[in-house]
Design a protein around this motif. Structure first.
Motif, mmCIF file in Angstrom:
data_model
loop_
_atom_site.group_PDB
_atom_site.id
_atom_site.type_symbol
_atom_site.label_atom_id
_atom_site.label_comp_id
_atom_site.label_asym_id
_atom_site.label_seq_id
_atom_site.Cartn_x
_atom_site.Cartn_y
_atom_site.Cartn_z
ATOM 1 N N MET A 43 0.844 -1.194 0.000
ATOM 2 C CA MET A 43 0.000 0.000 0.000
ATOM 3 C C MET A 43 0.886 1.253 0.000
ATOM 4 N N GLU A 44 0.629 2.171 -0.920
ATOM 5 C CA GLU A 44 1.383 3.417 -0.989
ATOM 6 C C GLU A 44 0.837 4.414 0.037
ATOM 7 N N LEU A 45 1.645 5.460 0.330
ATOM 8 C CA LEU A 45 1.287 6.418 1.372
ATOM 9 C C LEU A 45 -0.027 7.128 1.053
ATOM 10 N N ASN A 46 -0.238 7.519 -0.187
ATOM 11 C CA ASN A 46 -1.487 8.202 -0.539
ATOM 12 C C ASN A 46 -2.692 7.269 -0.388
ATOM 13 N N ASP A 47 -2.496 5.995 -0.746
ATOM 14 C CA ASP A 47 -3.572 5.012 -0.556
ATOM 15 C C ASP A 47 -3.871 4.824 0.923
ATOM 16 N N LEU A 48 -2.825 4.836 1.745
ATOM 17 C CA LEU A 48 -3.007 4.691 3.191
ATOM 18 C C LEU A 48 -3.810 5.862 3.749
ATOM 19 N N LYS A 49 -3.466 7.068 3.341
ATOM 20 C CA LYS A 49 -4.189 8.247 3.829
ATOM 21 C C LYS A 49 -5.672 8.164 3.462
ATOM 22 N N GLU A 50 -5.944 7.718 2.256
ATOM 23 C CA GLU A 50 -7.329 7.594 1.818
ATOM 24 C C GLU A 50 -8.045 6.509 2.615
ATOM 25 N N TRP A 51 -7.356 5.381 2.841
ATOM 26 C CA TRP A 51 -7.924 4.274 3.614
ATOM 27 C C TRP A 51 -8.296 4.745 5.017
ATOM 28 N N MET A 52 -7.425 5.522 5.635
ATOM 29 C CA MET A 52 -7.663 6.003 6.999
ATOM 30 C C MET A 52 -8.770 7.054 7.015
ATOM 31 N N ARG A 53 -8.805 7.881 5.992
ATOM 32 C CA ARG A 53 -9.832 8.931 5.927
ATOM 33 C C ARG A 53 -11.222 8.306 5.737
ATOM 34 N N GLU A 54 -11.338 7.331 4.868
ATOM 35 C CA GLU A 54 -12.627 6.691 4.608
ATOM 36 C C GLU A 54 -13.182 6.017 5.859
ATOM 37 N N ARG A 55 -12.301 5.500 6.678
ATOM 38 C CA ARG A 55 -12.735 4.766 7.874
ATOM 39 C C ARG A 55 -12.736 5.634 9.131
ATOM 40 N N ARG A 56 -12.400 6.906 8.962
ATOM 41 C CA ARG A 56 -12.380 7.869 10.063
ATOM 42 C C ARG A 56 -11.565 7.361 11.246
ATOM 43 N N ILE A 57 -10.363 6.929 10.927
ATOM 44 C CA ILE A 57 -9.477 6.365 11.946
ATOM 45 C C ILE A 57 -9.111 7.426 12.982
ATOM 46 N N GLY A 58 -9.317 7.089 14.244
ATOM 47 C CA GLY A 58 -8.988 8.019 15.330
ATOM 48 C C GLY A 58 -7.785 7.617 16.136
ATOM 49 N N ASP A 59 -7.295 6.386 15.923
ATOM 50 C CA ASP A 59 -6.156 5.882 16.682
ATOM 51 C C ASP A 59 -5.455 4.825 15.849
ATOM 52 N N VAL A 60 -4.140 4.690 16.033
ATOM 53 C CA VAL A 60 -3.355 3.697 15.302
ATOM 54 C C VAL A 60 -2.511 2.913 16.302
ATOM 55 N N SER A 61 -2.589 1.592 16.223
ATOM 56 C CA SER A 61 -1.752 0.722 17.045
ATOM 57 C C SER A 61 -0.651 0.124 16.176
ATOM 58 N N CYS A 62 0.589 0.390 16.564
ATOM 59 C CA CYS A 62 1.747 -0.176 15.862
ATOM 60 C C CYS A 62 2.205 -1.402 16.641
ATOM 61 N N LEU A 63 2.035 -2.578 16.056
ATOM 62 C CA LEU A 63 2.289 -3.840 16.735
ATOM 63 C C LEU A 63 3.605 -4.453 16.279
ATOM 64 N N THR A 64 4.309 -5.077 17.214
ATOM 65 C CA THR A 64 5.462 -5.882 16.848
ATOM 66 C C THR A 64 5.500 -7.085 17.770
ATOM 67 N N PRO A 65 5.639 -8.296 17.233
ATOM 68 C CA PRO A 65 5.624 -9.490 18.075
ATOM 69 C C PRO A 65 6.916 -9.650 18.858
ATOM 70 N N ASP A 66 6.787 -9.940 20.172
ATOM 71 C CA ASP A 66 7.971 -10.186 20.980
ATOM 72 C C ASP A 66 8.330 -11.667 20.941
ATOM 73 N N MET A 67 9.279 -12.086 21.763
ATOM 74 C CA MET A 67 9.748 -13.468 21.722
ATOM 75 C C MET A 67 8.668 -14.471 22.130
ATOM 76 N N SER A 68 7.692 -14.036 22.933
ATOM 77 C CA SER A 68 6.614 -14.929 23.344
ATOM 78 C C SER A 68 5.487 -14.975 22.324
ATOM 79 N N GLY A 69 5.545 -14.082 21.328
ATOM 80 C CA GLY A 69 4.477 -14.003 20.334
ATOM 81 C C GLY A 69 3.392 -13.025 20.710
#
Length: 449
Positions: free
Chosen positions: A1-27
């Motif tokens: 997904m390109e940055l402009n597509d991402l902005k549109e995706w977030m705007r259409e869904r009225r995103i109010g928060d973003v969670s950035c996830l990364t799996p640790d050693m336990s999963g």
């Protein structure tokens, strides 16, 4: 997904928060929550950062440091994989979530991060012109909510108001007792692009199994990582918990994640486990041979906790050795009946408590070593695998950690830094568990010795 597509995706869904996830050693999911504007700006200036110690956190919350990850705790750059962005449907506000990779300031991938460990293994396959395909079967228990961690778990009440007991394997009525929960589970999985297929009731009380559709290893690992997080959220919304613990009940079957694996040619898309006549190919035999040769050393990635080893019990739907056989569920490596295009081997050793990235990486790297080294498997085992004591799995976590630490093959393919660090985390967890007063201690020692 390109940055402009991402902005549109977030705007259409009225995103109010973003969670950035990364799996640790336990999963488990670590990371940060932020407002959409900050998230978008961090993509452009690479300002999303996290300490490297995030990837050495034990299951009891301790950061483990060594020569590979020193206590100075440098920052790593988190790079969101925009192809994984999805909605978190259990949140009140419209929340997007995305899985992130970790890099140094110099742009090098952080090879201790579980997702990168799997990516490195997949790249080994790609260099040979292969693509590994994985299909997991995921078992779990629904349990009643509790706030006293000393008490043993119990099954929750179903729609009828009755608590399940006994065995109801393949019972549809037992599934219907939790129809609303499973309806929401499938709905949320669809929102998060988790491709669930079948749902069955397993052996234990309120023990269930879902299948995630087979696909390329990284995509399947991402779905499995998200599914475990999603399932916990759905269960809580319905007044209960879900557990992926390998053996939550002493007298009931444990929970596993069986990994079906095949390999296809990257150019033709054909399954290389079958030859032109539809028979088992030499490379298929070598894949099984690699699993038999290296699975025992990789056991901490398939059975990561002391409890994991309680699952390996004869006649309890869990393997006790690395034998292989066709349509034989009593051995560690089962070859299901199929046509040439679906020729595969099912690794039945991994528990439900695995980190999906690490267990899939380990299983694939064992098979890879077999293919490149042309390791021939032992003869097919015919009969009850439980009756044979040859080629047993390691009996304890401490035994498996020592074997894991000394494996030249795993150090070669997974990285010496990863092997050393993962072993240190497992040692820490074992020591911490040994220092905790257990229910057994209270029951039998407190007033009797």
């Amino acid at each position: 997904m390109e940055l402009n597509d991402l902005k549109e995706w977030m705007r259409e869904r009225r995103i109010g928060d973003v969670s950035c996830l990364t799996p640790d050693m336990s999963g488990n999911a670590r990371g940060k929550n932020m407002l959409p504007g900050l998230f978008l700006s961090s993509l452009e200036n690479k300002s999303l950062r996290i300490p490297e110690g995030t990837y050495t956190i034990s299951v009891h919350g301790e950061m483990i440091y060594n020569d590979h990850v020193p206590g100075t705790e440098r920052d790593l750059v988190l790079a969101p994989d925009l192809d994984t962005i999805h909605l978190a449907p259990w949140n009140t506000d419209a929340t997007a979530a995305v899985i992130c990779d970790a890099f140094t300031d110099q742009g090098a991938p952080f090879n201790m991060a579980p997702r990168q460990v799997l990516r490195n293994v997949v790249e080994l396959y790609h260099q040979k012109g292969w693509t590994p395909i994985v299909g997991p079967e995921v078992e779990f228990y629904l349990i009643a909510r509790f706030n006293d961690v000393v008490l043993e778990p119990r099954a929750p009440d179903g729609a009828s108001g009755l608590r399940e007991f006994g065995q109801h394997v393949y019972s549809l009525d037992a599934i219907d007792e939790f129809d609303k929960l499973f309806e929401e589970l499938y709905q949320f999985c669809d929102i998060q692009h988790i491709d669930l297929e079948t749902l069955i009731h397993e052996d234990g009380p309120c023990q269930f199994e879902v299948n995630i559709r087979h696909g390329e290893a990284m995509k399947v690992a991402d779905q499995l990582f998200l599914f475990k997080r999603l399932a916990r959220q759905v269960a809580k919304r319905h007044g209960m918990f879900v557990t992926f613990m390998a053996k939550p009940y002493a007298d009931e079957s444990g929970s596993s994640i069986h990994l079906h694996q095949s390999v296809v040619d990257r150019k033709t898309g054909k399954n290389i486990f079958a030859d032109k006549d539809g028979e088992d190919s030499a490379i298929f035999r070598h894949f099984i041979g690699g699993l038999q040769a290296h699975l025992p050393a990789a056991m901490p990635l398939f059975a990561p906790y002391t409890n994991s080893f309680n699952r390996f019990e004869a006649y309890m739907s869990a393997p006790t050795n690395t034998h292989w056989g066709r349509e034989n569920r009593t051995v560690g490596l089962r070859v299901p009946s199929s046509g040439p295009e679906a020729r595969r081997v099912e690794n039945r050793i991994s528990g439900a408590d695995i980190n999906p990235y690490l267990a899939i990486a380990a299983s694939l790297v064992c098979g890879y070593a077999g293919m490149v080294d042309k390791i021939e498997p032992r003869a097919e085992y015919v009969g009850q695998g439980y009756d044979d004591s040859d080629s047993p799995l390691p009996a304890t976590l401490t035994e498996s950690i020592e074997t894991f630490s000394e494996s030249d093959a795993l150090k070669k393919y997974l990285g010496e830094g990863f092997v050393d660090t993962y072993a240190a985390i497992k040692h820490s967890e074992f020591e911490h568990r040994s220092s905790v007063l257990s229910p057994w201690d209270v029951r039998y020692l407190m007033v009797n010795v």
